[in-house]
Design a protein around this motif. Sequence first.
Motif, mmCIF file in Angstrom:
data_model
loop_
_atom_site.group_PDB
_atom_site.id
_atom_site.type_symbol
_atom_site.label_atom_id
_atom_site.label_comp_id
_atom_site.label_asym_id
_atom_site.label_seq_id
_atom_site.Cartn_x
_atom_site.Cartn_y
_atom_site.Cartn_z
ATOM 1 N N ARG A 16 0.834 -1.218 0.000
ATOM 2 C CA ARG A 16 0.000 0.000 0.000
ATOM 3 C C ARG A 16 0.862 1.259 0.000
ATOM 4 N N LYS A 17 1.968 1.239 0.759
ATOM 5 C CA LYS A 17 2.827 2.409 0.874
ATOM 6 C C LYS A 17 3.528 2.744 -0.438
ATOM 7 N N GLN A 18 3.618 1.766 -1.329
ATOM 8 C CA GLN A 18 4.319 1.970 -2.591
ATOM 9 C C GLN A 18 3.388 2.357 -3.740
ATOM 10 N N THR A 19 2.091 2.319 -3.495
ATOM 11 C CA THR A 19 1.133 2.534 -4.575
ATOM 12 C C THR A 19 0.854 4.014 -4.799
ATOM 13 N N ASP A 20 0.390 4.307 -6.002
ATOM 14 C CA ASP A 20 0.007 5.669 -6.368
ATOM 15 C C ASP A 20 -1.513 5.776 -6.434
ATOM 16 N N LEU A 21 -1.997 6.978 -6.213
ATOM 17 C CA LEU A 21 -3.435 7.240 -6.304
ATOM 18 C C LEU A 21 -3.637 8.696 -6.683
ATOM 19 N N PRO A 22 -4.493 8.980 -7.656
ATOM 20 C CA PRO A 22 -4.758 10.383 -8.016
ATOM 21 C C PRO A 22 -5.479 11.106 -6.889
ATOM 22 N N LYS A 23 -5.561 12.418 -6.991
ATOM 23 C CA LYS A 23 -6.247 13.195 -5.971
ATOM 24 C C LYS A 23 -7.751 12.951 -6.053
ATOM 25 N N VAL A 24 -8.272 12.325 -5.024
ATOM 26 C CA VAL A 24 -9.687 11.925 -5.046
ATOM 27 C C VAL A 24 -10.528 12.657 -4.002
ATOM 28 N N ASN A 25 -9.896 13.398 -3.112
ATOM 29 C CA ASN A 25 -10.664 14.089 -2.063
ATOM 30 C C ASN A 25 -11.730 15.034 -2.629
ATOM 31 N N PRO A 26 -11.430 15.806 -3.688
ATOM 32 C CA PRO A 26 -12.490 16.657 -4.263
ATOM 33 C C PRO A 26 -13.672 15.838 -4.793
ATOM 34 N N ILE A 27 -13.388 14.677 -5.363
ATOM 35 C CA ILE A 27 -14.463 13.822 -5.873
ATOM 36 C C ILE A 27 -15.333 13.334 -4.724
ATOM 37 N N ILE A 28 -14.687 12.867 -3.651
ATOM 38 C CA ILE A 28 -15.420 12.371 -2.488
ATOM 39 C C ILE A 28 -16.278 13.468 -1.884
ATOM 40 N N ALA A 29 -15.694 14.666 -1.747
ATOM 41 C CA ALA A 29 -16.435 15.795 -1.161
ATOM 42 C C ALA A 29 -17.623 16.186 -2.030
ATOM 43 N N PHE A 30 -17.416 16.227 -3.344
ATOM 44 C CA PHE A 30 -18.485 16.631 -4.259
ATOM 45 C C PHE A 30 -19.635 15.623 -4.244
ATOM 46 N N VAL A 31 -19.311 14.340 -4.323
ATOM 47 C CA VAL A 31 -20.362 13.309 -4.358
ATOM 48 C C VAL A 31 -21.105 13.264 -3.029
ATOM 49 N N THR A 32 -20.389 13.422 -1.922
ATOM 50 C CA THR A 32 -21.042 13.428 -0.604
ATOM 51 C C THR A 32 -21.989 14.614 -0.471
ATOM 52 N N ALA A 33 -21.531 15.803 -0.878
ATOM 53 C CA ALA A 33 -22.383 16.996 -0.819
ATOM 54 C C ALA A 33 -23.585 16.856 -1.748
ATOM 55 N N SER A 34 -23.372 16.260 -2.916
ATOM 56 C CA SER A 34 -24.473 16.066 -3.868
ATOM 57 C C SER A 34 -25.511 15.104 -3.306
ATOM 58 N N THR A 35 -25.055 14.073 -2.618
ATOM 59 C CA THR A 35 -25.986 13.118 -2.005
ATOM 60 C C THR A 35 -26.788 13.774 -0.898
ATOM 61 N N LEU A 36 -26.136 14.611 -0.107
ATOM 62 C CA LEU A 36 -26.845 15.338 0.948
ATOM 63 C C LEU A 36 -27.898 16.265 0.347
ATOM 64 N N ALA A 37 -27.543 16.940 -0.738
ATOM 65 C CA ALA A 37 -28.498 17.820 -1.413
ATOM 66 C C ALA A 37 -29.665 17.015 -1.980
ATOM 67 N N TYR A 38 -29.378 15.827 -2.479
ATOM 68 C CA TYR A 38 -30.408 14.941 -3.014
ATOM 69 C C TYR A 38 -31.400 14.547 -1.914
ATOM 70 N N ILE A 39 -30.874 14.273 -0.718
ATOM 71 C CA ILE A 39 -31.733 13.908 0.410
ATOM 72 C C ILE A 39 -32.656 15.070 0.776
ATOM 73 N N VAL A 40 -32.087 16.270 0.844
ATOM 74 C CA VAL A 40 -32.894 17.453 1.159
ATOM 75 C C VAL A 40 -33.977 17.656 0.100
ATOM 76 N N LEU A 41 -33.610 17.489 -1.156
ATOM 77 C CA LEU A 41 -34.576 17.641 -2.245
ATOM 78 C C LEU A 41 -35.685 16.602 -2.135
ATOM 79 N N ALA A 42 -35.313 15.379 -1.708
ATOM 80 C CA ALA A 42 -36.304 14.305 -1.573
ATOM 81 C C ALA A 42 -37.333 14.619 -0.484
ATOM 82 N N ILE A 43 -36.938 15.418 0.498
ATOM 83 C CA ILE A 43 -37.864 15.789 1.578
ATOM 84 C C ILE A 43 -38.950 16.732 1.069
#
Length: 227
Positions: A16-43
């Motif tokens: 794991r320490k030797q592996t590479d990974l692109p920057k994914v934090n913005p993706i995680i934050a965006f999808v999480t915020a979008s899901t929260l907005a979806y829940i509010v819209l569903a209400i």
Amino acid sequence: MNNSFSYKLRDAVAYRKQTDLPKVNPIIAFVTASTLAYIVLAIFAIPSGEHPDYHFVNEDGAITALSAIYLAMASAFSLGSLAITVRAKDPNVWPWVIMTLGFGILALDELLQFHERFGTVLAQYLDSGIYRNWNDVIVILYGVVALLIMASILPSIVRCRMLLELFVIGFAFYVAHTFIDATHEPRTIVSAIFEESAKLFCVLFLALGSFIGFLGVLWNFKPSNNQ
């Protein structure tokens, strides 16, 4: 066997320490915020005359629909990881097979209501005891079985950066969902919204984990002319 498992776990941490990974934090934050907005819209986006929990308590509601989509995405990303792993002739194949099938079955369960139908049949012959109904029992068993499976393939999960962390967050939301479901009887509008929202965030982080796992496998795949 324990020594072998410990060795595999140490080897996974080192890999794991030797592996590479692109920057994914913005993706995680965006999808999480979008899901929260979806829940509010569903209400608020409810049919005329219905309660605010309409999309949360109905199996054909918006929450179940997105939950099924996320689970299908998790299965698809796991399948992609499986394909790359096979192409790379990597021996860590079975974890991706298990996740592809497991998430796929759960997606179908969301749409076709396998556990609800089975729980209804069981209720005709057996009492659910301290639990509200057999549906709750089956959902809890889903979590127990998933936890045992994940523990058995832990080294393979650890190999992928952020995969374990995202799955742990998903399981935490599963626990919250199950706790609310088991302790709020009768169900209220508020408890239904929080319960199903926790379920949606659970499958969201399972899908995110599968996606990040796919990116990790893809980013660290090194094709050769011999393959």
